[in-house]
Design a protein around this motif. Structure first.
Motif, PDB file in Angstrom:
ATOM      1  N   GLY A 209       0.386 -69.122  -2.138  1.00 50.84           N
ATOM      2  CA  GLY A 209      -1.010 -69.094  -2.554  1.00 50.84           C
ATOM      3  C   GLY A 209      -1.940 -68.810  -1.393  1.00 50.84           C
ATOM      4  N   GLU A 210      -1.828 -69.599  -0.351  1.00 46.38           N
ATOM      5  CA  GLU A 210      -2.638 -69.378   0.845  1.00 46.38           C
ATOM      6  C   GLU A 210      -2.288 -68.036   1.478  1.00 46.38           C
ATOM      7  N   GLY A 211      -1.021 -67.668   1.432  1.00 45.67           N
ATOM      8  CA  GLY A 211      -0.612 -66.380   1.959  1.00 45.67           C
ATOM      9  C   GLY A 211      -1.298 -65.233   1.243  1.00 45.67           C
ATOM     10  N   ALA A 212      -1.481 -65.370  -0.073  1.00 49.89           N
ATOM     11  CA  ALA A 212      -2.164 -64.330  -0.841  1.00 49.89           C
ATOM     12  C   ALA A 212      -3.610 -64.172  -0.378  1.00 49.89           C
ATOM     13  N   VAL A 213      -4.288 -65.279  -0.158  1.00 53.69           N
ATOM     14  CA  VAL A 213      -5.681 -65.228   0.304  1.00 53.69           C
ATOM     15  C   VAL A 213      -5.753 -64.590   1.683  1.00 53.69           C
ATOM     16  N   LEU A 214      -4.898 -65.033   2.597  1.00 50.56           N
ATOM     17  CA  LEU A 214      -4.905 -64.494   3.949  1.00 50.56           C
ATOM     18  C   LEU A 214      -4.551 -63.008   3.954  1.00 50.56           C
ATOM     19  N   ALA A 215      -3.634 -62.609   3.072  1.00 47.82           N
ATOM     20  CA  ALA A 215      -3.247 -61.198   2.999  1.00 47.82           C
ATOM     21  C   ALA A 215      -4.428 -60.336   2.575  1.00 47.82           C
ATOM     22  N   LEU A 216      -5.184 -60.791   1.576  1.00 48.11           N
ATOM     23  CA  LEU A 216      -6.366 -60.038   1.155  1.00 48.11           C
ATOM     24  C   LEU A 216      -7.395 -59.967   2.279  1.00 48.11           C
ATOM     25  N   LEU A 217      -7.591 -61.076   2.979  1.00 52.43           N
ATOM     26  CA  LEU A 217      -8.517 -61.068   4.111  1.00 52.43           C
ATOM     27  C   LEU A 217      -8.033 -60.157   5.233  1.00 52.43           C
ATOM     28  N   ALA A 218      -6.705 -59.938   5.285  1.00 54.93           N
ATOM     29  CA  ALA A 218      -6.137 -59.074   6.317  1.00 54.93           C
ATOM     30  C   ALA A 218      -6.139 -57.603   5.912  1.00 54.93           C
ATOM     31  N   GLY A 219      -6.565 -57.317   4.676  1.00 52.95           N
ATOM     32  CA  GLY A 219      -6.664 -55.926   4.255  1.00 52.95           C
ATOM     33  C   GLY A 219      -5.687 -55.487   3.200  1.00 52.95           C
ATOM     34  N   ALA A 220      -4.836 -56.403   2.698  1.00 54.90           N
ATOM     35  CA  ALA A 220      -3.881 -56.038   1.646  1.00 54.90           C
ATOM     36  C   ALA A 220      -4.619 -55.772   0.342  1.00 54.90           C
ATOM     37  N   ASP A 221      -3.983 -54.961  -0.505  1.00 53.84           N
ATOM     38  CA  ASP A 221      -4.558 -54.616  -1.802  1.00 53.84           C
ATOM     39  C   ASP A 221      -3.768 -55.191  -2.970  1.00 53.84           C
ATOM     40  N   LEU A 222      -2.456 -55.174  -2.872  1.00 51.92           N
ATOM     41  CA  LEU A 222      -1.598 -55.572  -3.988  1.00 51.92           C
ATOM     42  C   LEU A 222      -0.659 -56.661  -3.509  1.00 51.92           C
ATOM     43  N   LEU A 223      -0.675 -57.809  -4.190  1.00 52.43           N
ATOM     44  CA  LEU A 223       0.037 -59.005  -3.759  1.00 52.43           C
ATOM     45  C   LEU A 223       1.377 -59.099  -4.485  1.00 52.43           C
ATOM     46  N   CYS A 224       2.452 -58.744  -3.775  1.00 51.38           N
ATOM     47  CA  CYS A 224       3.798 -58.847  -4.350  1.00 51.38           C
ATOM     48  C   CYS A 224       4.230 -60.308  -4.300  1.00 51.38           C
ATOM     49  N   VAL A 225       4.367 -60.922  -5.469  1.00 50.42           N
ATOM     50  CA  VAL A 225       4.652 -62.358  -5.539  1.00 50.42           C
ATOM     51  C   VAL A 225       6.107 -62.644  -5.191  1.00 50.42           C
ATOM     52  N   GLY A 226       7.046 -61.797  -5.654  1.00 50.81           N
ATOM     53  CA  GLY A 226       8.451 -61.980  -5.316  1.00 50.81           C
ATOM     54  C   GLY A 226       9.326 -62.189  -6.521  1.00 50.81           C
ATOM     55  N   ASN A 227      10.591 -62.439  -6.243  1.00 45.67           N
ATOM     56  CA  ASN A 227      11.624 -62.590  -7.272  1.00 45.67           C
ATOM     57  C   ASN A 227      11.724 -64.043  -7.695  1.00 45.67           C
ATOM     58  N   PRO A 228      11.377 -64.374  -8.944  1.00 47.72           N
ATOM     59  CA  PRO A 228      11.400 -65.783  -9.356  1.00 47.72           C
ATOM     60  C   PRO A 228      12.797 -66.377  -9.446  1.00 47.72           C
ATOM     61  N   LEU A 229      13.838 -65.553  -9.344  1.00 50.57           N
ATOM     62  CA  LEU A 229      15.198 -66.091  -9.380  1.00 50.57           C
ATOM     63  C   LEU A 229      15.825 -66.210  -7.999  1.00 50.57           C
ATOM     64  N   ASN A 230      15.044 -65.977  -6.944  1.00 52.36           N
ATOM     65  CA  ASN A 230      15.574 -66.232  -5.606  1.00 52.36           C
ATOM     66  C   ASN A 230      15.953 -67.704  -5.466  1.00 52.36           C
ATOM     67  N   ALA A 231      16.993 -67.943  -4.668  1.00 52.51           N
ATOM     68  CA  ALA A 231      17.471 -69.317  -4.516  1.00 52.51           C
ATOM     69  C   ALA A 231      16.379 -70.243  -4.022  1.00 52.51           C
ATOM     70  N   TYR A 232      15.480 -69.724  -3.182  1.00 49.66           N
ATOM     71  CA  TYR A 232      14.454 -70.594  -2.602  1.00 49.66           C
ATOM     72  C   TYR A 232      13.281 -70.847  -3.550  1.00 49.66           C
TER      73      TYR A 232
ATOM     74  N   ALA B  15     -12.696 -54.245  -3.203  1.00 45.81           N
ATOM     75  CA  ALA B  15     -12.111 -53.111  -2.486  1.00 45.81           C
ATOM     76  C   ALA B  15     -10.611 -53.013  -2.762  1.00 45.81           C
ATOM     77  N   ALA B  16      -9.927 -54.167  -2.752  1.00 42.15           N
ATOM     78  CA  ALA B  16      -8.490 -54.172  -3.049  1.00 42.15           C
ATOM     79  C   ALA B  16      -8.235 -53.696  -4.472  1.00 42.15           C
ATOM     80  N   ALA B  17      -9.000 -54.225  -5.421  1.00 44.19           N
ATOM     81  CA  ALA B  17      -8.841 -53.816  -6.818  1.00 44.19           C
ATOM     82  C   ALA B  17      -9.111 -52.328  -6.984  1.00 44.19           C
ATOM     83  N   GLY B  18     -10.066 -51.807  -6.223  1.00 42.11           N
ATOM     84  CA  GLY B  18     -10.383 -50.386  -6.299  1.00 42.11           C
ATOM     85  C   GLY B  18      -9.223 -49.519  -5.848  1.00 42.11           C
TER      86      GLY B  18
END
Length: 541
Positions: A292-315, A348-351
């Motif tokens: 969650g915090e990573g998503a916010v920081l990524a957008l502040l760092a200039g990311a546009d699309l937030l890849c959440v990941g594989n929900p079946l990963n062991a972790y 800007a990211a959504a655009g």
């Protein structure tokens, strides 16, 4: 804090570019805007109810993983993609489809398209462009409009645990040429390419799936050796770039995905397209600041699309797919509501996500990714021909001669295949033994379970097989691994005529392999490379 519901509000409307997009009028519109930058995975081969609601309320799209695909049901994946686009016509549907070791669309049976290291060994950019087009056509047939490929990393560290044969090689010039060719090929099929992992994951000794990876290079070294392939991708008109969860000390202490200086570097190089995060559930983010915090920081760092990941990963055990998505949604929504994440940044990211979707729809209609993001210098204008990929992969194989012949002992022999590999690459995931499958087309095959055998029992088994005239093969994927070297030594001691099949990196500069066995280096482990090895063994003396 304002109340909101990420699901229940009006039907989706196209996201406008940042310059004309209206201000959100309230919680529902803000929720829709937050959704438009989130790119989750999900469980199952059909659209679950939570995902359908989120898509209808502006969710950017989805990433497919192997568990979303049922190869026993013809047409299942195109039907799934159609259902996703029925819920959101602008959906970005992505998949890790590199060819070679990393495939989702062909994960059960193995990729029929050679991986990057095979193509780098052949060093024919035209063939790499053809492989890219084959990947693009495979994606397009599945309803995928963003292939998370090619790998633009220069694998300068032979101990790299996660890149390795996924890279075209260790030469900056070679990787640059083949990255551009792969981009041109993928986008010629009307599918977006996504070069990864910016600013370069090739010199790490840690896997960012499992730990925080670090590149101990100066920015000048990075510019000289690792950024040129990304520049080549930009020049070829690549639609998207994926960031790496790697720390570059000169850029600061945050991983590149969360680092505004890395985002600024990307834009300074002239890339104006879609910046996608690597998965936010990987340890470099998950075990530090959290998704969650990573998503916010990524957008502040200039990311546009937030890849959440594989929900079946062991972790992610104990959390369902909706919870993984909701964690990111809530964090971004709250950050905008509190003013910590400026609305202009989110818009800007959504655009850029919307811009990619519009490009994708045009490219799909036209049948190619040309136009304003087409390949430079006409590289997408290739006289595409059918390629015998097994023959190509066989040509790429390198043979280091030892005592054993590069051939099977005869048409009626039993093959004993010792699988000495340890673990699996996290990006590829666990796979079947494609070499055993390819051999079974013509021979009885014995694959002893090393986990059940002591070293003494393995030596006895191999010695008995060799004494009866059987062919003994040892499959490895890291000649630097002490455990795999020990297995090779144990086999060589009792069966010097055995053959080593190396599916990992080839030692640089003709260096010794560390084994006396004749070794076939096939530059990766996939269906096509396994079939290439068997073709070599059936045709050479």
């Amino acid at each position: 804090m304002a109340t909101r519901d990420p699901h229940h509000f009006p039907a989706p409307v196209p996201v406008q570019p940042p310059s004309v997009q209206p201000e959100p009028a309230g919680p529902a519109a803000l929720a829709r805007l937050v959704n438009s930058v989130i790119w989750p995975g999900f469980v199952g081969t059909k659209v679950p109810a939570w995902l359908d609601r989120a898509l209808r309320n502006g969710l950017a799209g989805v990433v497919y993983f192997s568990h979303n695909i049922d190869p026993d049901v013809p047409g299942q994946l195109p039907v799934l993609s159609a259902a996703i686009r029925e819920a959101n016509p602008s959906a970005v549907v992505g998949v890790d489809e590199e060819g070679g070791n990393v495939t989702r669309l062909q994960s059960r049976d193995g990729s029929t398209i050679p991986g990057a290291a095979v193509l780098g060994a052949l060093n024919d950019p035209g063939l790499t462009a053809a492989a890219g087009r084959a990947i693009g056509l495979l994606c397009r047939a599945a309803g995928v409009n963003l292939a998370i490929a090619p790998v633009a990393d220069v694998n300068t560290n032979p101990l790299n645990p996660v890149i390795g044969v996924r890279a075209f090689g260790s030469s900056t010039a070679l990787v640059s040429a083949h990255t551009a060719a792969a981009v041109a090929g993928i986008q010629s099929a009307g599918v977006g390419a996504c070069a990864k992992h910016f600013p370069g994951h090739g010199d790490t000794v840690a896997d960012s799936h499992l730990d925080v990876a670090r590149v101990d290079l100066t920015l000048a070294q990075l510019r000289e050796h690792h950024l040129p392939p990304f520049q080549a991708a930009f020049d070829a008109g690549v639609a998207a770039v994926m960031s790496a969860h790697i720390i570059v000390p000169e850029l600061g202490g945050a991983p590149a995905t969360l680092n505004p200086r890395s985002g600024a570097l990307l834009r300074e190089l002239g890339f104006e397209g879609l910046l996608v995060t690597d998965a936010l559930d990987m340890a470099a983010v998950r075990a530090t600041v959290g998704p969650g915090e990573g998503a916010v920081l990524a957008l502040l760092a200039g990311a546009d699309l937030l890849c959440v990941g594989n929900p079946l990963n062991a972790y992610t055990t104990g959390r369902d797919d909706e919870a993984c998505y909701t964690e990111v949604f809530d964090a971004v929504y709250d950050a905008v509501s509190s003013g910590r994440l400026p609305l202009t940044v989110l818009r800007a990211a959504a655009g850029r996500v919307a811009s990619f979707s519009q490009w994708s729809q045009r490219a799909s209609r036209d049948g190619h990714g040309g136009g304003d993001r087409g390949a430079a210098d006409g590289r997408a204008e290739v006289d595409w021909v059918e390629v015998d990929w097994v023959e190509a992969a066989a040509r790429a194989c390198r043979v280091d001669r030892g005592a054993g012949p590069v051939a099977l002992a005869g048409p009626d022999i039993v093959v004993t295949l010792v699988d000495a590999r340890t673990g699996h690459n996290m990006a590829a995931g666990p796979t079947d033994n494609f070499l055993a499958t390819a051999l079974l087309e013509g021979y009885p095959v014995c694959v002893p379970d090393l986990s059940l055998l002591s070293a003494e029992h393995l030596s006895d088994l191999v010695s008995a097989a060799a004494s009866q005239g059987e062919t003994v093969l040892v499959l490895v994927d890291s000649l630097a691994s002490p455990d795999q070297q020990a297995s090779l030594a144990a086999v060589a001691a009792v069966a010097p005529q055995a053959l080593c099949i190396n599916a990992g990196l080839v030692p640089e500069g003709g260096a010794a392999t560390g084994t006396a066995l004749t070794t076939i280096h096939c530059h990766g482990f996939s269906r096509v490379s396994a079939e290439a090895v068997v073709r070599l063994l059936n045709s050479r003396e």
